[in-house]
Design an enzyme around this catalytic site. Structure first.
Site, PDB file in Angstrom:
ATOM      1  N   LYS A 108      43.280  38.536  46.517  1.00 42.30           N
ATOM      2  CA  LYS A 108      42.968  37.273  46.970  1.00 42.30           C
ATOM      3  C   LYS A 108      42.590  37.779  48.324  1.00 42.30           C
ATOM      4  O   LYS A 108      44.032  36.941  49.122  1.00 42.30           O
ATOM      5  CB  LYS A 108      43.706  36.112  46.574  1.00 42.30           C
ATOM      6  CG  LYS A 108      43.992  34.819  46.863  1.00 42.30           C
ATOM      7  CD  LYS A 108      42.604  33.886  46.216  1.00 42.30           C
ATOM      8  CE  LYS A 108      42.667  32.870  47.233  1.00 42.30           C
ATOM      9  NZ  LYS A 108      41.624  31.973  46.313  1.00 42.30           N
ATOM     10  N   ASP A 118      40.627  33.829  42.046  1.00 40.45           N
ATOM     11  CA  ASP A 118      40.133  32.884  41.440  1.00 40.45           C
ATOM     12  C   ASP A 118      38.961  32.461  40.413  1.00 40.45           C
ATOM     13  O   ASP A 118      38.840  32.217  39.378  1.00 40.45           O
ATOM     14  CB  ASP A 118      40.205  31.444  41.936  1.00 40.45           C
ATOM     15  CG  ASP A 118      39.878  31.658  43.532  1.00 40.45           C
ATOM     16  OD1 ASP A 118      39.310  32.966  43.647  1.00 40.45           O
ATOM     17  OD2 ASP A 118      40.045  31.128  44.295  1.00 40.45           O
ATOM     18  N   ASP A 152      48.585  40.954  35.686  1.00 44.62           N
ATOM     19  CA  ASP A 152      49.346  40.470  33.983  1.00 44.62           C
ATOM     20  C   ASP A 152      48.755  38.747  33.418  1.00 44.62           C
ATOM     21  O   ASP A 152      48.713  39.427  32.649  1.00 44.62           O
ATOM     22  CB  ASP A 152      50.566  39.839  34.696  1.00 44.62           C
ATOM     23  CG  ASP A 152      51.505  39.126  33.875  1.00 44.62           C
ATOM     24  OD1 ASP A 152      51.678  40.257  33.057  1.00 44.62           O
ATOM     25  OD2 ASP A 152      52.276  38.929  34.250  1.00 44.62           O
ATOM     26  N   TYR A 207      56.235  42.187  41.574  1.00 44.52           N
ATOM     27  CA  TYR A 207      56.908  42.392  40.768  1.00 44.52           C
ATOM     28  C   TYR A 207      58.031  43.236  41.310  1.00 44.52           C
ATOM     29  O   TYR A 207      58.437  44.153  40.231  1.00 44.52           O
ATOM     30  CB  TYR A 207      56.303  43.476  39.300  1.00 44.52           C
ATOM     31  CG  TYR A 207      56.043  42.346  38.350  1.00 44.52           C
ATOM     32  CD1 TYR A 207      54.773  41.721  38.549  1.00 44.52           C
ATOM     33  CD2 TYR A 207      56.125  42.395  37.035  1.00 44.52           C
ATOM     34  CE1 TYR A 207      54.180  40.653  37.662  1.00 44.52           C
ATOM     35  CE2 TYR A 207      55.650  41.574  36.465  1.00 44.52           C
ATOM     36  CZ  TYR A 207      54.416  40.662  36.633  1.00 44.52           C
ATOM     37  OH  TYR A 207      54.755  39.678  35.872  1.00 44.52           O
TER      38      TYR A 207
END
Ligand code: NAD
Length: 359
Positions: free
Chosen positions: A188, A222, A246, A125
């Site tokens: 991740k 995930d 988000d 972002y």
């Protein structure tokens, strides 16, 4: 009794009608608020030449507390999003999104009580993006030594130790203050070893300072999505970098029955801006139709923040009671969206005021 000076951005689309209802309900709590109403968003571009006039920032910097309705992001003004610009300008680095089940709100789940803490300023972002075939993109493609194919568009993902440290400290402080038992950091890092790896490294260091007070654990994003859908009761406070935060906030809003009831707060160094998670739902503009609850629950967070804890808890109880009864609620809280007994934004606000009086 203290009078609190608070900036109010009514927003656009359905924002002004929701904000008017929220002002009326807040007045009924008895808390004295001197509103400083300032306009932003797509509907004011013609008037001010920008969707984010300077006086909005001046007002929020002065009052230190702001309540905001949803803002439409106009396409093609140079602003990616007014919301993102506000968070960046005011350095509102922590986005707090509590997700709690309420009786009367249809959802596949019950007893959800999660808090998402999203980093608000870094990550993908940051707005560092290069178009295909731009000089910068070609330069980066050159450095990548074949890892990036020619003509690719490129977005950069910056994550810093300082940025990770302040968001994790916020998450742990929130957990202590609100008697929560655990903070789960999510990234991740198995794939993005430097950026997400740094977030985890920093999170572990911060966690040490809270050892014995708040538990700490890590999950990969995930796996976390699957776990939240299968066994959300295992989680408590969840802290994440910007983009994962988000996406996961919407997943968590889905667990509690949708956007109409999901509140949010953006917190910086001494400045806080409270807003619903949902957008301006422009197709319902002026129809007195949408649910004011998300902005009302954001106001509950705001009342807690300004130290008006009794009013906050009374307001939350009244909202919960009206939703549990299921009578004076907007279309989205009815069994079917075309239910003729659904009431409008204003009427739901009035029912909440009545309920506060009877509590
Ligand atoms: P949206 O949240 O405005 O609406 C999506 C749908 O969700 C609506 O059509 C409606 O069915 C439902 N919904 C939303 N709020 C509701 C409410 N209070 N009560 C009942 N139902 C509700 O999302 P969108 O259509 O993708 O975005 C519209 C505009 O809002 C865009 O310009 C977007 O950029 C902006 N936006 C702003 C914010 C913000 O101000 N923080 C957040 C998200 C989107």
């Amino acid at each position: 009794m203290t009078t609190h000076a608070i900036s109010l951005i009514p927003g656009d689309g359905t924002g002004p009608e929701i904000s008017a209802t929220v002002q009326k309900v807040l007045e009924a709590t008895g808390v004295k608020i001197a509103w400083d109403v300032v306009e932003a968003g797509a509907d004011v571009v013609e008037k001010y030449g920008t969707p984010l006039p300077d006086n909005v920032l001046v007002s929020i910097r002065k009052n230190r507390v702001a309540l905001k309705g949803p803002l439409t992001t106009p396409i093609g003004t140079g602003f990616r999003s007014v919301n993102v610009a506000l968070r960046k300008e005011l350095d509102l680095y922590a986005c707090l999104r509590p997700c709690k089940s309420y009786l009367g709100v249809r959802s596949r789940y019950s007893n959800i009580d999660l808090v998402v803490v999203r980093e608000n300023t870094e990550d993908l972002y940051a707005g560092v993006e290069y178009a295909p075939d731009s000089k910068e993109a070609n330069e980066i493609i050159g450095w990548s030594k074949g890892k990036i194919v020619p003509h690719a568009a490129i977005s950069i993902k910056p994550i810093s130790r300082a940025g990770s440290e302040r968001i994790m400290t916020y998450a742990f402080d929130y957990a202590v203050k609100n008697k929560r038992r655990k903070v789960t950091a999510v990234t991740k890092a198995n794939i993005m070893k430097f950026t997400d790896g740094l977030f985890f490294d920093t999170a572990r260091e911060v966690a040490k300072r809270y050892a014995g007070k708040v538990e700490y654990e890590e999950r990969l994003i995930d796996n976390m999505c699957m776990q939240l859908v299968q066994k959300p009761e295992l989680y408590d406070v969840i802290a994440l970098p910007n983009l994962y935060g988000d996406i996961l906030s919407d997943l968590c809003a889905g667990l509690i029955g949708g956007l109409g009831i999901a509140p949010g707060a953006n917190i910086g160094q001494g400045i806080s801006l409270f807003e619903p998670v949902h957008g301006s739902a422009p197709k319902y503009k002026g129809m007195n139709k949408v649910n004011p609850t998300a902005m009302l629950l954001s106001s509950v967070l705001m009342l807690e923040h300004i130290g008006e804890k009794t009013a906050a808890s009374k307001l939350e109880s009244a909202i919960a009671a009206v939703m549990a009864e299921g009578k004076n609620v907007t279309y989205d809280l009815k069994p079917r969206p075309d239910d003729p007994t659904a009431v409008g934004t204003r009427e739901m606000g009035d029912a909440i005021i009545q309920k506060m009086r009877s509590l």
